[in-house]
Design a protein around this motif. Structure first.
Motif, mmCIF file in Angstrom:
data_model
loop_
_atom_site.group_PDB
_atom_site.id
_atom_site.type_symbol
_atom_site.label_atom_id
_atom_site.label_comp_id
_atom_site.label_asym_id
_atom_site.label_seq_id
_atom_site.Cartn_x
_atom_site.Cartn_y
_atom_site.Cartn_z
ATOM 1 N N VAL A 65 -14.345 -19.131 74.178
ATOM 2 C CA VAL A 65 -15.554 -18.416 73.768
ATOM 3 C C VAL A 65 -15.781 -17.268 74.740
ATOM 4 O O VAL A 65 -15.267 -17.259 75.857
ATOM 5 C CB VAL A 65 -16.788 -19.348 73.741
ATOM 6 N N LEU A 70 -19.507 -17.583 70.974
ATOM 7 C CA LEU A 70 -18.847 -17.813 69.690
ATOM 8 C C LEU A 70 -17.348 -17.611 69.841
ATOM 9 O O LEU A 70 -16.904 -16.702 70.543
ATOM 10 C CB LEU A 70 -19.386 -16.852 68.621
ATOM 11 N N SER A 71 -16.586 -18.450 69.174
ATOM 12 C CA SER A 71 -15.145 -18.298 69.172
ATOM 13 C C SER A 71 -14.744 -17.222 68.163
ATOM 14 O O SER A 71 -15.569 -16.723 67.393
ATOM 15 C CB SER A 71 -14.470 -19.623 68.834
ATOM 16 N N LYS A 73 -12.865 -17.534 65.518
ATOM 17 C CA LYS A 73 -12.990 -18.046 64.150
ATOM 18 C C LYS A 73 -14.450 -18.042 63.703
ATOM 19 O O LYS A 73 -14.762 -17.712 62.554
ATOM 20 C CB LYS A 73 -12.420 -19.452 64.073
ATOM 21 N N GLU A 74 -15.352 -18.404 64.607
ATOM 22 C CA GLU A 74 -16.775 -18.387 64.268
ATOM 23 C C GLU A 74 -17.261 -16.960 64.013
ATOM 24 O O GLU A 74 -18.089 -16.717 63.128
ATOM 25 C CB GLU A 74 -17.580 -19.039 65.398
ATOM 26 N N LYS A 75 -16.760 -15.995 64.772
ATOM 27 C CA LYS A 75 -17.141 -14.606 64.545
ATOM 28 C C LYS A 75 -16.680 -14.127 63.170
ATOM 29 O O LYS A 75 -17.404 -13.419 62.467
ATOM 30 C CB LYS A 75 -16.541 -13.719 65.633
ATOM 31 N N LEU A 77 -16.160 -15.945 60.483
ATOM 32 C CA LEU A 77 -16.998 -16.551 59.447
ATOM 33 C C LEU A 77 -18.383 -15.922 59.415
ATOM 34 O O LEU A 77 -18.974 -15.756 58.339
ATOM 35 C CB LEU A 77 -17.107 -18.062 59.688
ATOM 36 N N LEU A 78 -18.902 -15.553 60.569
ATOM 37 C CA LEU A 78 -20.216 -14.913 60.618
ATOM 38 C C LEU A 78 -20.181 -13.551 59.939
ATOM 39 O O LEU A 78 -21.135 -13.159 59.247
ATOM 40 C CB LEU A 78 -20.676 -14.787 62.073
#
Length: 226
Positions: A65, A70-71, A73-75, A77-78
Motif C-alpha cells: 500500500v 490503498l493497494s 488493485k483497490e485503486k 476498482l475505485l
C-alpha cells in the motif's frame, strides 16, 4: 612394639569415624540430585504439534500500500466505481450532451445526442426525435442535426459570448477531443498470392448473333455525412 600398637589404635578409630560421616553425606547428595534435575525439566516448554488446536495460524503477506492506504488493485476498482457513478449527461453552456453515448463513425467523426433548453428535453422525454451533434476532432468543427433531418454544414463551435442558444460548444469540443483515444489507421492488406502454374483462359473470338442491351442500374444517392 607396644607403643606402635597404641598409636595405630586411635588412628584406626579416626579413619572409621570419617568413613561413617561420609556415608550420610553421600546419601543426602543422592536424594537432592533428582530434585535438581526435576526442576530443570519443568522449566522446558512442552512440545506442541503443528496440527493441534494450539498451533499458530499461518501468516499471510499483506498487499503493498502507499500513503493513501490503498493497494493498486483497490485503486483500479475505485476508478471503475467512479466511472460508473459519472453522470451520463454533461452540461456545457446552454446545452447538455449524452457523454456516454458517443459513437465513432467514418472518417473519425464522433456523434451523440444533445439537448439545448427545456423544450428539447421535453421533446426527448415525450419520445420525439432528439437532436444530434457530430464532432470532427482533426478540424475541431461540428455539425448539428434535428431529428431525421439533414446535417448542417461544418463550422467551428460557438463560445458563450458568441451565442446564447449554443454557447459552450467550444468547451464541449475541447473536452471531447482532448480525451478521445487516437483512431488506429487501417493497415494495407497483403497482396494476393501469384500462382505461375495457372494460365488465364483464352478469350473467345466468336461474335454473338445478337446482343441485347443491358439496363443501367439506378445510381444510389451518396451517403449523407455530417
Amino acid at each position: 612394639m607396644k607403643r606402635i600398637g597404641v598409636v595405630r589404635g586411635p588412628l584406626l578409630l579416626l579413619v572409621a569415624a570419617l568413613a561413617g560421616g561420609a556415608a550420610p553425606l553421600a546419601a543426602v547428595t543422592a536424594q537432592e540430585a533428582p530434585a535438581a534435575v526435576e526442576s530443570t525439566e519443568s522449566k522446558e516448554p512442552a512440545p506442541t504439534s503443528s496440527t493441534g488446536a494450539g498451533a499458530a495460524a499461518p501468516t499471510t503477506t499483506a498487499p503493498a500500500v502507499d500513503a493513501t492506504g490503498l493497494s493498486e488493485k483497490e485503486k483500479a476498482l475505485l476508478q471503475r466505481i467512479n466511472a460508473l457513478k459519472a453522470p451520463r449527461w454533461r452540461p456545457f453552456g446552454a446545452c447538455r450532451y449524452d457523454w456516454a453515448g458517443w459513437k465513432l463513425m467514418a472518417d473519425g467523426v464522433r456523434t451523440t445526442a444533445v439537448q439545448c433548453g427545456p423544450e428539447t428535453a421535453t421533446n426527448t422525454s415525450a419520445g420525439m426525435p432528439a437532436s444530434s451533434v457530430a464532432v470532427h476532432c482533426d478540424t475541431l468543427k461540428l455539425s448539428l442535426r434535428s431529428g431525421d433531418q439533414a446535417w448542417s454544414s461544418w463550422r467551428l463551435p460557438y463560445a458563450a459570448s458568441e451565442s446564447k442558444e449554443r454557447g459552450g460548444e467550444d468547451l464541449m469540443v475541447a473536452s471531447l477531443c482532448a480525451n478521445a483515444k487516437p483512431i488506429p489507421k487501417p493497415q494495407p492488406g497483403p497482396p494476393p498470392a501469384v500462382n505461375p502454374a495457372v494460365k488465364p483462359a483464352a478469350k473467345s473470338t466468336a461474335t454473338p448473333a445478337s446482343k441485347k442491351p443491358t439496363a443501367t442500374p439506378a445510381q444510389k444517392p451518396p451517403a449523407t455525412k455530417p
